[in-house]
Scaffold this active site. Structure first.
Site, short mmCIF file in Angstrom:
data_model
loop_
_atom_site.label_atom_id
_atom_site.label_comp_id
_atom_site.label_asym_id
_atom_site.label_seq_id
_atom_site.Cartn_x
_atom_site.Cartn_y
_atom_site.Cartn_z
N CYS A 295 -1.90 9.66 2.34
CA CYS A 295 -1.92 9.24 0.45
C CYS A 295 -3.06 9.33 -0.60
O CYS A 295 -2.23 9.24 -1.35
CB CYS A 295 -1.47 7.66 1.48
SG CYS A 295 -3.32 7.07 1.98
N GLU B 14 0.27 -1.04 0.05
CA GLU B 14 -0.33 -0.04 -0.28
C GLU B 14 1.04 1.00 -0.21
O GLU B 14 1.42 1.86 1.26
CB GLU B 14 -1.36 -0.57 1.36
CG GLU B 14 -1.63 -1.00 1.18
CD GLU B 14 -3.32 -1.39 0.93
OE1 GLU B 14 -3.24 -0.09 -0.12
OE2 GLU B 14 -4.07 -1.84 0.03
P1 NAD Z 1 7.95 4.48 5.37
O1 NAD Z 1 7.74 3.97 4.46
O2 NAD Z 1 8.93 5.44 5.68
O3 NAD Z 1 7.89 3.40 6.78
C1 NAD Z 1 6.59 2.81 6.34
C2 NAD Z 1 7.07 1.35 7.87
O4 NAD Z 1 8.60 0.77 7.02
C3 NAD Z 1 7.42 2.06 8.38
O5 NAD Z 1 7.44 0.68 9.69
C4 NAD Z 1 9.31 1.87 8.77
O6 NAD Z 1 9.33 1.72 10.47
C5 NAD Z 1 9.97 0.81 8.37
N1 NAD Z 1 11.06 1.32 6.93
C6 NAD Z 1 11.12 2.58 6.82
N2 NAD Z 1 11.86 3.29 5.91
C7 NAD Z 1 12.55 1.63 5.92
C8 NAD Z 1 13.95 1.21 5.66
N3 NAD Z 1 14.78 1.63 5.17
N4 NAD Z 1 13.71 -0.89 5.27
C9 NAD Z 1 12.96 -1.11 6.19
N5 NAD Z 1 11.75 -0.75 6.76
C10 NAD Z 1 11.78 0.94 6.69
O7 NAD Z 1 6.50 5.42 4.71
P2 NAD Z 1 5.98 6.37 6.32
O8 NAD Z 1 6.74 7.70 5.41
O9 NAD Z 1 5.90 5.96 7.53
O10 NAD Z 1 4.26 6.54 5.42
C11 NAD Z 1 4.42 7.56 4.62
C12 NAD Z 1 3.87 6.95 2.98
O11 NAD Z 1 3.56 6.22 3.30
C13 NAD Z 1 3.73 7.99 1.71
O12 NAD Z 1 4.66 7.92 0.69
C14 NAD Z 1 2.32 7.69 2.12
O13 NAD Z 1 1.61 8.32 1.00
C15 NAD Z 1 2.50 6.09 2.19
N6 NAD Z 1 0.85 5.52 2.67
C16 NAD Z 1 0.20 4.51 2.04
C17 NAD Z 1 -1.04 4.67 2.56
C18 NAD Z 1 -1.66 3.59 1.51
O14 NAD Z 1 -2.42 2.70 2.36
N7 NAD Z 1 -1.72 3.31 0.55
C19 NAD Z 1 -1.20 4.40 3.62
C20 NAD Z 1 -0.12 5.12 4.45
C21 NAD Z 1 0.53 6.06 3.51
#
Ligand code: NAD
EC number: 1.2.1.28
Length: 453
Positions: A244, A210
């Site tokens: 998002c 997602e």
């Molecule tokens: P993120 O990808 O930075 O983090 C998401 C998860 O991944 C967290 O639990 C984090 O600890 C982990 N993570 C982060 N970097 C990592 C890495 N290098 N290796 C492994 N795991 C890692 O996302 P965010 O900043 O928390 O959220 C914002 C993003 O999420 C935006 O792009 C937004 O559009 C998207 N989003 C999508 C939806 C959806 O339903 N499609 C909903 C909410 C947010």
């Protein structure tokens, strides 16, 4: 030392024991989630306010009620969803029983983000538990207060032999991902999505991703600017723009822009007052890093509304930018803040070309009094979801799948789609042991007579 090995081993053993499979067990877990929400409502509201300055209204509608509704729906339908699905048969299987069995995958990993830290943890969790899986939840380390409630309080409400919360940032998550899971459900940004998918590929683990992106919002000349402005401003500023599916930018003619800008100003002032920083209804940016990123975007194009920021409060004012070029940074990355650029197009066709030149978005919005215009955009573009004449209302319907397409993600969930996402659809055919005389027709030696069958 591997910090996750013992936990994962415990959950695997619980799954193999079969205890998560009966409907009664699944229902008891869902009821636990429901009690967690009811008994900790104030704690959750406080945590969300600490993390994101989330108002009680936003916390209720976009985190607590929405999760509760998912639980209630799963509880009401659990047995129907679990039922074997009978399928049609061909001549050769007339005497058999043919059906699809929905069986749990096994050990599921849910990785959630910080912007709706409760809803985007519990939403997938409802589906995974309803489908009879064991689950490891890794909430975002950025939304610290909610992470703490999820880690310390939530496990008390579910069977801890089948469910665990693990903590950590990118480094720890990287180590966690070295383990083999039976399904990974990730919500986050597309770059991290690639990391997760690469790790999953090593074990051939299926994934739902997602993700995010830039959601276009087309505003036709034929519409009421104030109605559009109310809706766009509301959905752009909800959760301080950190959604998002928020409308990311507006595409409209210069004439509509001239009518829309004062209407947006009026909407923003009505919603948040003359000094939005003092409004209890406007959220804050999650972190210093995102604040600096957003402040950098304020220098794109020309500010016509807002533009103020306050680092000490992680505050970015609701802002509208015009004279924005397609090549400006604000049009290159997902904004994820209360900033709305307006890009001018000369025609509907040009807007459609603009949208189709870019990655497929998670959501697409079209405003027009003409249903023909809305339907043309729907027909000639692609996106995860679509809403005509409003913001992200489509995701409030559990009867619609929620998910992206292309770089905005793969797979979907909500309602029954969640249950199906976390269930393997096993193809089953049960044949009676006898009737060998009939089936013997298949066996060699093949003669011209049995070839005619
Ligand atoms: P993120 O990808 O930075 O983090 C998401 C998860 O991944 C967290 O639990 C984090 O600890 C982990 N993570 C982060 N970097 C990592 C890495 N290098 N290796 C492994 N795991 C890692 O996302 P965010 O900043 O928390 O959220 C914002 C993003 O999420 C935006 O792009 C937004 O559009 C998207 N989003 C999508 C939806 C959806 O339903 N499609 C909903 C909410 C947010």
């Amino acid at each position: 030392m591997d910090p996750f090995a013992d936990t994962l081993q415990r959950l695997r053993e619980a799954f193999v024991s079969g205890r998560t499979r009966p409907a009664e067990f699944r229902a008891s877990q869902l009821k636990g989630l429901s009690r967690f929400l009811r008994e900790n409502k104030q704690l959750l509201q406080e945590a969300l306010a600490q993390d994101l300055h989330k108002s009680a209204f936003e916390a209720e509608v976009s985190e607590i009620s929405i999760s509760q509704n998912e639980i209630n729906l799963a509880l009401r339908n659990l047995r129907a969803w679990m039922k074997d699905e009978k399928v049609s048969k061909n001549l050769a299987t007339q005497l058999d029983s043919a059906f699809i069995r929905k069986e749990p995958f096994g050990l599921v990993l849910i990785l959630s983000p910080w912007n709706y830290p409760l809803n985007l943890s519990l939403g997938p969790l409802v589906g995974a538990l309803a489908a009879g899986n064991c689950v490891v939840l890794k909430p975002s380390e950025i939304s610290k207060s909610t992470e703490k409630v999820l880690a310390e309080v939530l496990p008390r409400y579910v069977d801890q032999s089948c469910f665990a919360v693990v903590l950590g940032g990118p480094q720890e998550t990287g180590r966690l991902l070295e383990h083999k899971f039976d399904y990974i459900f990730f919500t986050g940004n597309p770059q991290v999505g690639k990391i997760v998918m690469t790790a999953a590929a090593k074990h051939l683990t299926p994934v739902t991703l997602e993700l995010g992106g830039k959601n276009p919002c087309y505003v036709d000349d034929n519409c009421d600017p104030q109605t559009v402005a109310n809706r766009v401003a509301f959905f752009r500023c909800f959760n301080a723009g950190q959604t998002c599916v928020a409308p990311d930018y507006v595409l409209c003619s210069p004439e509509m822009q001239a009518r829309l800008v004062p209407a947006l100003q009026s909407a923003i002032t009505r919603f948040y007052g003359d000094d939005p920083q003092s409004s209890p209804d406007l959220g804050r940016i999650i972190s210093e890093k995102h604040f600096q990123r957003l402040r950098g975007l304020l220098s794109c194009g020309r500010v016509v509304i807002g533009g103020q920021s306050d680092e000490s409060d992680l505050y970015i004012a609701p802002t509208v930018l015009v004279d924005v070029q397609e090549t400006d940074p604000v049009m290159q990355e997902e904004i994820f803040g209360p900033i709305l650029p307006i890009v001018n197009v000369r025609s509907l066709g040009q807007a459609i070309d603009f949208i189709n030149r870019r990655e497929k978005p998670l959501a697409l919005y079209a405003f027009s009094n003409s249903s023909q215009v809305v339907k043309r955009i729907l027909a000639q573009t692609s996106s995860g979801g679509f809403c005509g004449n409003d913001g992200f209302m489509h995701l409030t319907l559990a009867s619609l799948p929620f998910g992206g397409v292309g770089s905005s993600g793969m797979g979907s969930y909500h309602g029954k789609f969640s249950f199906d996402t976390f269930s393997h659809h096993r193809a089953c055919l049960l044949r009676p042991p006898g009737l060998e005389k009939i089936y013997a027709i298949r066996y060699p030696p093949h003669t011209p007579r049995n070839l005619r069958v």
